[in-house]
Design an enzyme around this catalytic site. Sequence first.
Site: not given
Length: 382
Positions: A144, A181, A185
């Site tokens: 991301t 979150y 990643k």
Amino acid sequence: MKVLVIGGDGYCGWATALHLSSRGYEVGILDSLVRRNWDAQIGVETLTPIASIHQRIQHWQNLTGKKIELFVGDITNYDFLSKALRKFSPESIVHFGEQRSAPYSMIDREHAVLTQVNNVVGTLNIIYAMKEDFPDCHLVKLGTMGEYGTPNIDIEEGYITIEHNGRKDTLPYPKQPGSFYHLSKVHDSHNIHFACRIWGLRATDLNQGVVYGVLTEETGTDELLVNRLDYDGVFGTALNRFCIQAAIGHPLTVYGTGGQTRAFLDIRDTVRCIEISLNNPANSGEFRVFNQFTEQFNVLDLAIMVKKAAGALGLNVEIQNLANPRVELEEHYFNAKNTKLIDLGLQPHYLSESLIDSLLNFSIKYKHRVDEQQILPKVSWR
Ligand code: NAD
Ligand code: USQ
């Protein structure tokens, strides 16, 4: 090419699986269907009524004659994963199968732990299974743009060349993510990079921006193939949320001043970026990073665009600056590079009035399904 799409029941994964299948790839979908459970647990539903994965796949086969093999199970279960991979024998793996909501990961300790265990252990299992049985397989992993945070310098694609005390090296770009979150990643990226270095695996990390839109060539053709579209305060993302809010006459929920700039792309470009990455695989031992987005916008500008497009459809929509539930910079520099996928042939669908229009009309069609209680953000970072 045999491609296993992990997370193929989700928003990006379903669109990608059908895109690849329609173009002649032999596609398998692996998914634990856990996202449907998470929705149920927090009491939210996609705007669109999505069919079960079994019905979706069967319907696709009835319409096109193309078969998609299905594996239902959890990639944090190594035994299941390893058996599924041996049965399918993929040449490439596209990995979308993670908990992907920043607010969900910030609910409390349990949700932070769930997110990081699910994402980090799942990805670790994939790289171990590849090392054991498929060392030549190409892993295309969804990362991301939020891994980078909002540094006060240009964001490069994965690596930055630094001169320090008279010496020079090209190193992984510094990461300053904004939620547990987004941190998961970063941990994945480090683990995959390490596996490429020590075992010679090949991987492409796609640092994707915020995805908007719902229809692709394949998912738009039939009601039973329709994709999910999240609008709630936990799983809904900025532009999709604004269009659905406009459709029901809810003030657009801009957090803080709305000066937060993020990278965005149309879901039709998501599926194309995956296809491009598969067709141009990383070399053995290479951990390649592409920034997968087409444009940058700040949140307030997006809300203004939606308000204007809604006005043209006769909808009078207000913009409301809410107290920001997140801890993030609201005014900052943001300039990220995104040339690598374009050099390989990506032709972007830029955000246009007609796209906002079609997303608004799509939202109006399903607005009877909106639960207004789920719109305002309930999760705080503090
Ligand atoms: P989604 O929640 O719609 O889909 C994820 C799918 O993965 C779900 O079907 C879920 O059941 C499955 N899954 C999760 N954990 C699993 C596990 N342990 N084992 C098997 N299956 C599992 O999410 P999405 O929006 O399609 O996002 C897909 C990927 O793309 C994620 O990795 C996300 O971080 C990344 N991404 C998404 C966006 C976006 O705007 N949607 C932007 C950038 C990156
Ligand atoms: N925002 C608002 N109002 C809203 C929703 C969001 O102002 O109603 C703001 C947020 O504060 C944030 C920005 O919009 O500054 C983006 O938020 P988002 O919810 O659209 O996106 P984010 O939480 O970053 O996560 C989404 C996906 C995630 C993906 C990420 C890409 O859920 O899976 O990794 O986009 S990126 O942002 O580039 O990291």
